[in-house]
Enzyme design. Sequence first.
Site, short mmCIF file in Angstrom:
data_model
loop_
_atom_site.label_atom_id
_atom_site.label_comp_id
_atom_site.label_asym_id
_atom_site.label_seq_id
_atom_site.Cartn_x
_atom_site.Cartn_y
_atom_site.Cartn_z
N LYS A 183 0.82 -1.19 0.00
CA LYS A 183 0.00 0.00 0.00
C LYS A 183 0.86 1.26 0.00
CE LYS A 183 -3.73 -2.47 0.30
NZ LYS A 183 -4.64 -2.58 -0.86
N ASP A 212 -0.15 0.02 -4.47
CA ASP A 212 -1.61 0.19 -4.57
C ASP A 212 -2.03 1.40 -3.74
OD1 ASP A 212 -4.34 -0.04 -4.68
OD2 ASP A 212 -4.45 -2.03 -3.80
N ASN A 214 -5.30 2.59 -3.80
CA ASN A 214 -6.72 2.43 -3.46
C ASN A 214 -7.57 3.64 -3.79
OD1 ASN A 214 -5.28 0.53 -1.10
ND2 ASN A 214 -7.12 -0.34 -2.05
N HIS A 322 -9.90 -8.97 -9.42
CA HIS A 322 -9.70 -8.58 -8.02
C HIS A 322 -10.37 -9.60 -7.11
CE1 HIS A 322 -11.03 -6.33 -4.36
NE2 HIS A 322 -9.77 -5.97 -4.38
#
Length: 389
Positions: A183, A212, A214, A322
């Site tokens: 992340k 990522d 998000n 996903h």
Amino acid sequence: MRIVDIRETAIPLKSDLRNSGFDFSEMTTSVVAVITDVIRDGRPVAGFAFNSTGRYACGAQMRARFIPRILKAEPKSLLNEAGDNLDPEKILAVMMRNEKAGGHSERSVGIGTIEVAVWDAVAKIEGKPLHRVLAERFSGGKVQDKVFCYVGGGWYAPGKTTRDLQDEMRRHLDSGYTMVKMKVGGMTVAEDCARVEAVQTVVGNRGTLAVDANCKFTRDEALTYAKALSPYKLRWFEEPCDPLDYATLAEVSEAYDGALSTGENLFSTQDVENLVRFGGLKASRGDIIQVDPPQAYGIVQYARTLDMLASHGWPRAGLFPHGGNQMSLHIAGGFGLGGAESYPGVFGAFAGFADDAKLDNGYLKLPDRPGIGFEGQAALYRIMKDLAA
């Protein structure tokens, strides 16, 4: 042959993990059981599914609209032409009756979760693993025995240090993964770049690293990160902004020196088509589209999305569903996609694959249990079995 009942229950995830934008402390998921009158091994065949983590349970819509429509339909109208199995396409059409065009996310998760549970029942009735059924119907019968699988991690958590992050990624590599994802966006650009550098020292030549965000970033933030992350030569930069913000995504695509991935928050074929038309993504660069089928009307509609993408020259190798679960694993294998993701050790019973799943040099062997094979996940199957009892 008929569906005798469809049941739903909401289960809390009870996780203190967070990504750049939110934590999972309040997150719930809907578990669905589609119960038929077909008997196998002395029990009625039941198909199971759950809506993938990242969206909340959606039982209200299921109970008010989608489940009653199926149960009120003439049973024979839900069967295939041979009359020997359920027809997911017909069942999807029944759930969509009296629904207005557009407004996808309000209903796509509920419909998709039920539809995937129907596929689990269909494959069990045929006595085959779901990936084989999908390969026979949508991939010209080309059946795979393994799927490339990367691991998603690098979460933010209370008290988690950079050393903890490195140890986490080292464990993933030691367990057989050759691609890891972490992340970004939960700290400053400088702090996140330091985290990326720290993980890259662990990954070294053992694999590749992706990040990522998000969908957290505004236009300016996304462009700032695109420029800051370019030197690291990552496998991909995931969800730099809202995937429906095509203009910003196109700008990021020009500013970032590397591959992008997005799409898990798109719920319709139309949205995905707009993404590839206006979002600046390039299949030739290795960009990835990550639609989550149970969140996006299910497998029948996912097949239609694949057909649309093929018309735009997008290869199946550029698609990673996903989810990080048994459902996405079968879908990746059955459609011959680029790979699947994995979330071991998070999201409680809903994380990962069968208890006996084997990872070898970044590839996961596809299971041979009939259907999706939740029966091989002891903790999750207890929830599902209780719902169907």
